[in-house]
Design a protein around this motif. Structure first.
Motif, PDB file in Angstrom:
ATOM      1  N   PRO A   1       0.807  -1.226   0.000  1.00  0.00           N
ATOM      2  CA  PRO A   1       0.000   0.000   0.000  1.00  0.00           C
ATOM      3  C   PRO A   1       0.837   1.272   0.000  1.00  0.00           C
ATOM      4  CG  PRO A   1      -0.881  -1.586   1.560  1.00  0.00           C
ATOM      5  CD  PRO A   1       0.428  -2.141   1.093  1.00  0.00           C
ATOM      6  N   ARG A   2       1.984   1.249   0.684  1.00  0.00           N
ATOM      7  CA  ARG A   2       2.845   2.433   0.741  1.00  0.00           C
ATOM      8  C   ARG A   2       3.391   2.758  -0.654  1.00  0.00           C
ATOM      9  NH1 ARG A   2       8.268   3.647   2.489  1.00  0.00           N
ATOM     10  NH2 ARG A   2       8.330   5.582   3.702  1.00  0.00           N
ATOM     11  N   GLY A   3       3.723   1.723  -1.411  1.00  0.00           N
ATOM     12  CA  GLY A   3       4.200   1.942  -2.777  1.00  0.00           C
ATOM     13  C   GLY A   3       3.103   2.478  -3.670  1.00  0.00           C
ATOM     14  N   GLY A   4       1.870   1.969  -3.476  1.00  0.00           N
ATOM     15  CA  GLY A   4       0.744   2.474  -4.254  1.00  0.00           C
ATOM     16  C   GLY A   4       0.471   3.933  -3.953  1.00  0.00           C
ATOM     17  N   PHE A   5       0.578   4.307  -2.663  1.00  0.00           N
ATOM     18  CA  PHE A   5       0.359   5.707  -2.285  1.00  0.00           C
ATOM     19  C   PHE A   5       1.456   6.603  -2.854  1.00  0.00           C
ATOM     20  CE2 PHE A   5       1.165   9.159   0.877  1.00  0.00           C
ATOM     21  CZ  PHE A   5       0.042   9.918   0.573  1.00  0.00           C
ATOM     22  N   ALA A   6       2.695   6.110  -2.854  1.00  0.00           N
ATOM     23  CA  ALA A   6       3.799   6.892  -3.414  1.00  0.00           C
ATOM     24  C   ALA A   6       3.571   7.150  -4.905  1.00  0.00           C
ATOM     25  CB  ALA A   6       5.127   6.156  -3.202  1.00  0.00           C
ATOM     26  N   ALA A   7       3.101   6.123  -5.624  1.00  0.00           N
ATOM     27  CA  ALA A   7       2.803   6.292  -7.049  1.00  0.00           C
ATOM     28  C   ALA A   7       1.676   7.298  -7.240  1.00  0.00           C
ATOM     29  CB  ALA A   7       2.433   4.941  -7.662  1.00  0.00           C
ATOM     30  N   ALA A   8       0.647   7.219  -6.395  1.00  0.00           N
ATOM     31  CA  ALA A   8      -0.476   8.159  -6.474  1.00  0.00           C
ATOM     32  C   ALA A   8      -0.009   9.589  -6.232  1.00  0.00           C
ATOM     33  CB  ALA A   8      -1.543   7.775  -5.447  1.00  0.00           C
ATOM     34  N   LEU A   9       0.888   9.753  -5.270  1.00  0.00           N
ATOM     35  CA  LEU A   9       1.403  11.085  -4.948  1.00  0.00           C
ATOM     36  C   LEU A   9       2.204  11.664  -6.107  1.00  0.00           C
ATOM     37  CD1 LEU A   9       1.284  12.953  -2.467  1.00  0.00           C
ATOM     38  CD2 LEU A   9       3.485  12.005  -1.752  1.00  0.00           C
ATOM     39  N   GLY A  10       3.022  10.849  -6.732  1.00  0.00           N
ATOM     40  CA  GLY A  10       3.817  11.322  -7.867  1.00  0.00           C
ATOM     41  C   GLY A  10       2.954  11.708  -9.053  1.00  0.00           C
ATOM     42  N   ILE A  11       1.921  10.912  -9.314  1.00  0.00           N
ATOM     43  CA  ILE A  11       1.017  11.206 -10.431  1.00  0.00           C
ATOM     44  C   ILE A  11       0.275  12.519 -10.190  1.00  0.00           C
ATOM     45  CG2 ILE A  11      -1.121  10.446 -11.551  1.00  0.00           C
ATOM     46  CD1 ILE A  11      -0.068   7.551 -11.183  1.00  0.00           C
ATOM     47  N   SER A  12      -0.203  12.725  -8.964  1.00  0.00           N
ATOM     48  CA  SER A  12      -0.928  13.963  -8.656  1.00  0.00           C
ATOM     49  C   SER A  12      -0.012  15.182  -8.727  1.00  0.00           C
ATOM     50  CB  SER A  12      -1.561  13.867  -7.262  1.00  0.00           C
ATOM     51  OG  SER A  12      -2.617  12.935  -7.267  1.00  0.00           O
ATOM     52  N   ALA A  13       1.236  15.015  -8.304  1.00  0.00           N
ATOM     53  CA  ALA A  13       2.197  16.120  -8.412  1.00  0.00           C
ATOM     54  C   ALA A  13       2.437  16.477  -9.876  1.00  0.00           C
ATOM     55  CB  ALA A  13       3.512  15.744  -7.734  1.00  0.00           C
ATOM     56  N   ALA A  14       2.528  15.460 -10.722  1.00  0.00           N
ATOM     57  CA  ALA A  14       2.706  15.717 -12.153  1.00  0.00           C
ATOM     58  C   ALA A  14       1.475  16.401 -12.743  1.00  0.00           C
ATOM     59  CB  ALA A  14       2.985  14.404 -12.884  1.00  0.00           C
ATOM     60  N   ASP A  15       0.292  16.019 -12.254  1.00  0.00           N
ATOM     61  CA  ASP A  15      -0.936  16.675 -12.727  1.00  0.00           C
ATOM     62  C   ASP A  15      -0.911  18.176 -12.410  1.00  0.00           C
ATOM     63  OD1 ASP A  15      -1.948  14.324 -13.702  1.00  0.00           O
ATOM     64  OD2 ASP A  15      -3.266  13.931 -11.995  1.00  0.00           O
ATOM     65  N   LEU A  16      -0.382  18.525 -11.249  1.00  0.00           N
ATOM     66  CA  LEU A  16      -0.275  19.941 -10.886  1.00  0.00           C
ATOM     67  C   LEU A  16       0.684  20.669 -11.813  1.00  0.00           C
ATOM     68  CD1 LEU A  16      -0.192  19.801  -6.980  1.00  0.00           C
ATOM     69  CD2 LEU A  16      -2.071  20.577  -8.436  1.00  0.00           C
ATOM     70  N   VAL A  17       1.791  20.004 -12.170  1.00  0.00           N
ATOM     71  CA  VAL A  17       2.753  20.610 -13.100  1.00  0.00           C
ATOM     72  C   VAL A  17       2.101  20.803 -14.467  1.00  0.00           C
ATOM     73  CG1 VAL A  17       4.954  20.301 -14.294  1.00  0.00           C
ATOM     74  CG2 VAL A  17       4.751  19.670 -11.885  1.00  0.00           C
ATOM     75  N   HIS A  18       1.375  19.787 -14.933  1.00  0.00           N
ATOM     76  CA  HIS A  18       0.669  19.902 -16.218  1.00  0.00           C
ATOM     77  C   HIS A  18      -0.361  21.030 -16.168  1.00  0.00           C
ATOM     78  CE1 HIS A  18       2.454  16.602 -18.300  1.00  0.00           C
ATOM     79  NE2 HIS A  18       2.006  15.682 -17.482  1.00  0.00           N
ATOM     80  N   THR A  19      -1.027  21.176 -15.030  1.00  0.00           N
ATOM     81  CA  THR A  19      -2.015  22.249 -14.881  1.00  0.00           C
ATOM     82  C   THR A  19      -1.355  23.620 -15.004  1.00  0.00           C
ATOM     83  OG1 THR A  19      -3.435  20.911 -13.450  1.00  0.00           O
ATOM     84  CG2 THR A  19      -3.689  23.294 -13.309  1.00  0.00           C
ATOM     85  N   LEU A  20      -0.247  23.801 -14.314  1.00  0.00           N
ATOM     86  CA  LEU A  20       0.490  25.068 -14.395  1.00  0.00           C
ATOM     87  C   LEU A  20       0.953  25.336 -15.817  1.00  0.00           C
ATOM     88  CD1 LEU A  20       2.630  24.930 -11.124  1.00  0.00           C
ATOM     89  CD2 LEU A  20       0.800  26.566 -11.644  1.00  0.00           C
ATOM     90  N   SER A  21       1.410  24.288 -16.493  1.00  0.00           N
ATOM     91  CA  SER A  21       1.884  24.440 -17.870  1.00  0.00           C
ATOM     92  C   SER A  21       0.750  24.843 -18.805  1.00  0.00           C
ATOM     93  CB  SER A  21       2.518  23.125 -18.357  1.00  0.00           C
ATOM     94  OG  SER A  21       3.637  22.794 -17.570  1.00  0.00           O
ATOM     95  N   ALA A  22      -0.427  24.223 -18.596  1.00  0.00           N
ATOM     96  CA  ALA A  22      -1.582  24.561 -19.435  1.00  0.00           C
ATOM     97  C   ALA A  22      -2.078  25.971 -19.151  1.00  0.00           C
ATOM     98  CB  ALA A  22      -2.700  23.549 -19.205  1.00  0.00           C
ATOM     99  N   ALA A  23      -2.111  26.347 -17.865  1.00  0.00           N
ATOM    100  CA  ALA A  23      -2.635  27.660 -17.486  1.00  0.00           C
ATOM    101  C   ALA A  23      -1.723  28.799 -17.925  1.00  0.00           C
ATOM    102  CB  ALA A  23      -2.829  27.714 -15.967  1.00  0.00           C
ATOM    103  N   THR A  24      -0.425  28.543 -17.985  1.00  0.00           N
ATOM    104  CA  THR A  24       0.528  29.598 -18.354  1.00  0.00           C
ATOM    105  C   THR A  24       0.894  29.591 -19.833  1.00  0.00           C
ATOM    106  OG1 THR A  24       2.375  28.157 -17.709  1.00  0.00           O
ATOM    107  CG2 THR A  24       1.525  29.687 -16.045  1.00  0.00           C
ATOM    108  N   GLY A  25       0.347  28.634 -20.589  1.00  0.00           N
ATOM    109  CA  GLY A  25       0.611  28.599 -22.024  1.00  0.00           C
ATOM    110  C   GLY A  25       1.820  27.792 -22.425  1.00  0.00           C
ATOM    111  N   VAL A  26       2.518  27.200 -21.455  1.00  0.00           N
ATOM    112  CA  VAL A  26       3.713  26.408 -21.784  1.00  0.00           C
ATOM    113  C   VAL A  26       3.337  25.191 -22.624  1.00  0.00           C
ATOM    114  CG1 VAL A  26       5.581  25.009 -20.833  1.00  0.00           C
ATOM    115  CG2 VAL A  26       4.977  27.182 -19.756  1.00  0.00           C
ATOM    116  N   THR A  27       2.235  24.535 -22.253  1.00  0.00           N
ATOM    117  CA  THR A  27       1.790  23.360 -22.995  1.00  0.00           C
ATOM    118  C   THR A  27       1.511  23.694 -24.446  1.00  0.00           C
ATOM    119  OG1 THR A  27       0.825  22.393 -21.009  1.00  0.00           O
ATOM    120  CG2 THR A  27       0.023  21.568 -23.102  1.00  0.00           C
ATOM    121  N   ALA A  28       0.871  24.827 -24.689  1.00  0.00           N
ATOM    122  CA  ALA A  28       0.564  25.238 -26.063  1.00  0.00           C
ATOM    123  C   ALA A  28       1.839  25.487 -26.856  1.00  0.00           C
ATOM    124  CB  ALA A  28      -0.299  26.492 -26.045  1.00  0.00           C
TER     125      ALA A  28
END
Length: 213
Positions: free
Chosen positions: A37-64
């Protein structure tokens, strides 16, 4: 401010997205089985952190900007595929060591799994394009700053992903604990992890580049 009706529709769409099998689900499940379970939570945490980075990139135009340069899609997917192959090799090597020494393979550290999940999501070009296409569908310019609305939606998605993937990791982690009581469990767990990583690498290599519009 985003309206309640829009938020409700957004969360329904997000739930449907989570329930559809995909690379993030496979990553969480495989690491939960391999590391508990600890490994599953670590994977979940990393994925959510990446989602935040993608969100910032989309909101600031970096993704475009990245999407506007056609070779970027291939660069990201090749880098991601190589990284996943490397993870698969590491999983097989760990399993081999545990088998030769007659002991369980040493589980990956919490921080290492977080970093692996984070990087795996960041180098996925489909994830990058998803945030550029999905979030804006729920933005209403008449309700204020588009950037702020994108950030609000991205944070909500990231939080929901963390909750869903943590539950998923906990369930798969129980399976991992059950396997650990069986002979040869370390080999089975690491072989499964390696197979998932290789499968994700092949998936990345065969992704279709989005057509220019």
């Amino acid at each position: 401010m985003i309206g309640l009706a829009t938020l409700s529709l957004f969360m329904l769409a997000v739930l449907a997205l989570f329930l559809s099998p995909g690379p993030n689900m496979a990553f969480v499940l495989s690491h939960g089985v391999a590391h508990g379970p600890r490994g599953g939570f670590a994977a979940a945490l990393g994925i959510s952190a990446a989602d935040l980075v993608h969100t910032l990139s989309a909101a600031t135009g970096v993704t475009a900007l990245v999407a506007a340069w056609p070779p970027s899609f291939d660069l990201l997917r090749y880098a991601g595929a190589l990284y996943l192959v490397w993870l698969a090799v590491q999983a097989l090597r760990n399993g081999g060591i545990g088998l030769r020494m007659g002991a369980r393979a040493r589980p990956a550290g919490f921080g290492r799994i977080v970093r692996m999940a984070l990087l795996n999501n960041l180098v996925n070009p489909k994830a990058l394009l998803f945030f550029m296409v999905f979030l804006p569908q729920f933005v209403d310019p008449a309700r204020g700053s588009v950037t702020l609305q994108l950030l609000q939606l991205g944070v909500l998605l990231s939080a929901a992903a963390l909750a869903f993937n943590t539950l998923l990791g906990a369930c798969s982690g129980q399976i991992g604990r059950w396997l650990q009581k069986r002979p040869g469990a370390a080999r089975i767990q690491n072989s499964l992890l390696a197979a998932v990583m290789l499968g994700l690498a092949v998936r990345l290599l065969f992704l279709d580049r989005p057509s220019p519009r």
